[in-house]
Design a protein around this motif. Structure first.
Motif, mmCIF file in Angstrom:
data_model
loop_
_atom_site.group_PDB
_atom_site.id
_atom_site.type_symbol
_atom_site.label_atom_id
_atom_site.label_comp_id
_atom_site.label_asym_id
_atom_site.label_seq_id
_atom_site.Cartn_x
_atom_site.Cartn_y
_atom_site.Cartn_z
ATOM 1 N N ARG A 28 0.878 -1.313 -0.126
ATOM 2 C CA ARG A 28 0.061 -0.018 0.012
ATOM 3 C C ARG A 28 0.851 1.345 -0.002
ATOM 4 N NH1 ARG A 28 -3.188 -1.092 3.941
ATOM 5 N NH2 ARG A 28 -2.080 0.045 5.634
ATOM 6 N N GLU A 29 2.069 1.288 0.717
ATOM 7 C CA GLU A 29 2.921 2.561 0.648
ATOM 8 C C GLU A 29 3.484 2.545 -0.746
ATOM 9 O OE1 GLU A 29 5.857 1.678 3.708
ATOM 10 O OE2 GLU A 29 4.231 1.956 5.346
ATOM 11 N N TYR A 30 4.122 1.606 -1.378
ATOM 12 C CA TYR A 30 4.460 1.681 -2.842
ATOM 13 C C TYR A 30 3.369 2.451 -3.513
ATOM 14 C CZ TYR A 30 8.641 -0.704 -1.334
ATOM 15 O OH TYR A 30 9.671 -1.152 -0.788
ATOM 16 N N GLY A 31 2.073 1.793 -3.334
ATOM 17 C CA GLY A 31 1.065 2.397 -4.143
ATOM 18 C C GLY A 31 0.635 3.704 -4.185
ATOM 19 N N TYR A 32 0.844 4.257 -2.908
ATOM 20 C CA TYR A 32 0.812 5.832 -2.421
ATOM 21 C C TYR A 32 1.932 6.523 -2.918
ATOM 22 C CZ TYR A 32 -3.055 5.054 0.852
ATOM 23 O OH TYR A 32 -4.428 4.443 1.301
ATOM 24 N N LEU A 33 3.182 6.083 -3.124
ATOM 25 C CA LEU A 33 4.318 6.697 -3.542
ATOM 26 C C LEU A 33 4.136 6.887 -5.377
ATOM 27 C CD1 LEU A 33 7.277 5.124 -1.668
ATOM 28 C CD2 LEU A 33 6.627 7.310 -1.522
ATOM 29 N N ILE A 34 3.721 5.979 -5.711
ATOM 30 C CA ILE A 34 3.387 6.086 -7.255
ATOM 31 C C ILE A 34 2.218 6.956 -7.553
ATOM 32 C CG2 ILE A 34 2.605 4.747 -9.362
ATOM 33 C CD1 ILE A 34 4.046 2.306 -7.931
ATOM 34 N N LEU A 35 1.220 6.876 -6.873
ATOM 35 C CA LEU A 35 -0.047 7.894 -6.973
ATOM 36 C C LEU A 35 0.552 9.279 -6.735
ATOM 37 C CD1 LEU A 35 -2.963 8.485 -7.249
ATOM 38 C CD2 LEU A 35 -3.153 7.917 -5.026
ATOM 39 N N GLY A 36 1.516 9.616 -5.739
ATOM 40 C CA GLY A 36 1.996 10.931 -5.260
ATOM 41 C C GLY A 36 2.866 11.240 -6.353
ATOM 42 N N ALA A 37 3.734 10.411 -6.935
ATOM 43 C CA ALA A 37 4.577 10.815 -8.318
ATOM 44 C C ALA A 37 3.761 11.032 -9.497
ATOM 45 C CB ALA A 37 5.598 9.597 -8.471
ATOM 46 N N VAL A 38 2.611 10.548 -9.748
ATOM 47 C CA VAL A 38 1.685 10.952 -10.784
ATOM 48 C C VAL A 38 1.253 12.243 -10.635
ATOM 49 C CG1 VAL A 38 -0.291 10.169 -12.233
ATOM 50 C CG2 VAL A 38 1.375 8.478 -11.655
ATOM 51 N N VAL A 39 0.503 12.371 -9.430
ATOM 52 C CA VAL A 39 -0.019 13.658 -9.179
ATOM 53 C C VAL A 39 0.978 14.818 -9.482
ATOM 54 C CG1 VAL A 39 -0.965 15.155 -7.259
ATOM 55 C CG2 VAL A 39 -1.782 12.574 -7.869
ATOM 56 N N VAL A 40 2.411 14.768 -8.946
ATOM 57 C CA VAL A 40 3.115 15.598 -8.957
ATOM 58 C C VAL A 40 3.514 15.976 -10.367
ATOM 59 C CG1 VAL A 40 5.937 16.078 -8.561
ATOM 60 C CG2 VAL A 40 4.273 15.456 -6.491
ATOM 61 N N LEU A 41 3.773 14.941 -11.173
ATOM 62 C CA LEU A 41 4.104 15.232 -12.468
ATOM 63 C C LEU A 41 3.061 15.911 -13.169
ATOM 64 C CD1 LEU A 41 5.688 11.371 -13.519
ATOM 65 C CD2 LEU A 41 6.847 13.889 -13.065
ATOM 66 N N VAL A 42 1.700 15.523 -12.842
ATOM 67 C CA VAL A 42 0.417 16.247 -13.564
ATOM 68 C C VAL A 42 0.576 17.603 -13.129
ATOM 69 C CG1 VAL A 42 -1.873 16.535 -13.669
ATOM 70 C CG2 VAL A 42 -1.046 14.183 -14.021
ATOM 71 N N MET A 43 0.916 17.961 -11.881
ATOM 72 C CA MET A 43 0.927 19.225 -11.442
ATOM 73 C C MET A 43 2.022 20.088 -12.179
ATOM 74 S SD MET A 43 0.092 18.821 -7.540
ATOM 75 C CE MET A 43 0.456 20.729 -7.129
ATOM 76 N N VAL A 44 3.090 19.460 -12.338
ATOM 77 C CA VAL A 44 4.355 20.115 -13.146
ATOM 78 C C VAL A 44 3.792 20.264 -14.480
ATOM 79 C CG1 VAL A 44 6.638 19.710 -13.809
ATOM 80 C CG2 VAL A 44 6.192 19.478 -11.495
ATOM 81 N N ALA A 45 3.306 19.420 -15.215
ATOM 82 C CA ALA A 45 2.953 19.503 -16.521
ATOM 83 C C ALA A 45 1.919 20.720 -16.779
ATOM 84 C CB ALA A 45 2.341 18.422 -17.155
ATOM 85 N N VAL A 46 1.021 20.955 -15.782
ATOM 86 C CA VAL A 46 0.173 21.909 -15.732
ATOM 87 C C VAL A 46 0.631 23.269 -15.657
ATOM 88 C CG1 VAL A 46 -1.818 23.104 -14.564
ATOM 89 C CG2 VAL A 46 -2.052 20.587 -15.334
ATOM 90 N N ALA A 47 1.650 23.282 -14.803
ATOM 91 C CA ALA A 47 2.351 24.441 -14.362
ATOM 92 C C ALA A 47 3.354 25.064 -15.329
ATOM 93 C CB ALA A 47 3.247 24.510 -13.204
ATOM 94 N N THR A 48 3.841 24.171 -16.383
ATOM 95 C CA THR A 48 4.639 24.611 -17.454
ATOM 96 C C THR A 48 3.808 24.647 -18.569
ATOM 97 O OG1 THR A 48 5.214 22.198 -17.973
ATOM 98 C CG2 THR A 48 6.553 23.194 -16.295
ATOM 99 N N GLY A 49 2.724 24.425 -18.649
ATOM 100 C CA GLY A 49 1.671 24.724 -19.859
ATOM 101 C C GLY A 49 1.952 23.541 -20.794
#
Length: 57
Positions: A28-49
Motif C-alpha cells: 500500500r505504501e508503494y501504491g501511495y508513492l506511485i500515486l503521489g509521483a503521478v500527481v506531482v508530474l501532472v501538476m508540473v505539466a499543468v504549471a509549465t503549460g
C-alpha cells in the motif's frame, strides 16, 4: 430497565482488528508513492503549460 439492555457494540462476535501484515502495508505504501509521483508530474505539466486545462480562445 437494566442498563445492560442497551449494547453499544454489535453482537456479531467481532472483537478487534488483527494487525495487518508487513507485506500488505508495504504494498500500500508503494501504491501511495506511485500515486503521489503521478500527481506531482501532472501538476508540473499543468504549471509549465504542457497540459491545458482551460483553453483561452
Amino acid at each position: 430497565m437494566r442498563t445492560d439492555d442497551f449494547k453499544i457494540s454489535p453482537t456479531d462476535g467481532y472483537r478487534y482488528a488483527a494487525p495487518e501484515r508487513d507485506r500488505d502495508r508495504h504494498d500500500r505504501e508503494y501504491g501511495y508513492l506511485i500515486l503521489g509521483a503521478v500527481v506531482v508530474l501532472v501538476m508540473v505539466a499543468v504549471a509549465t503549460g504542457r497540459i491545458m486545462i482551460f483553453s483561452t480562445y
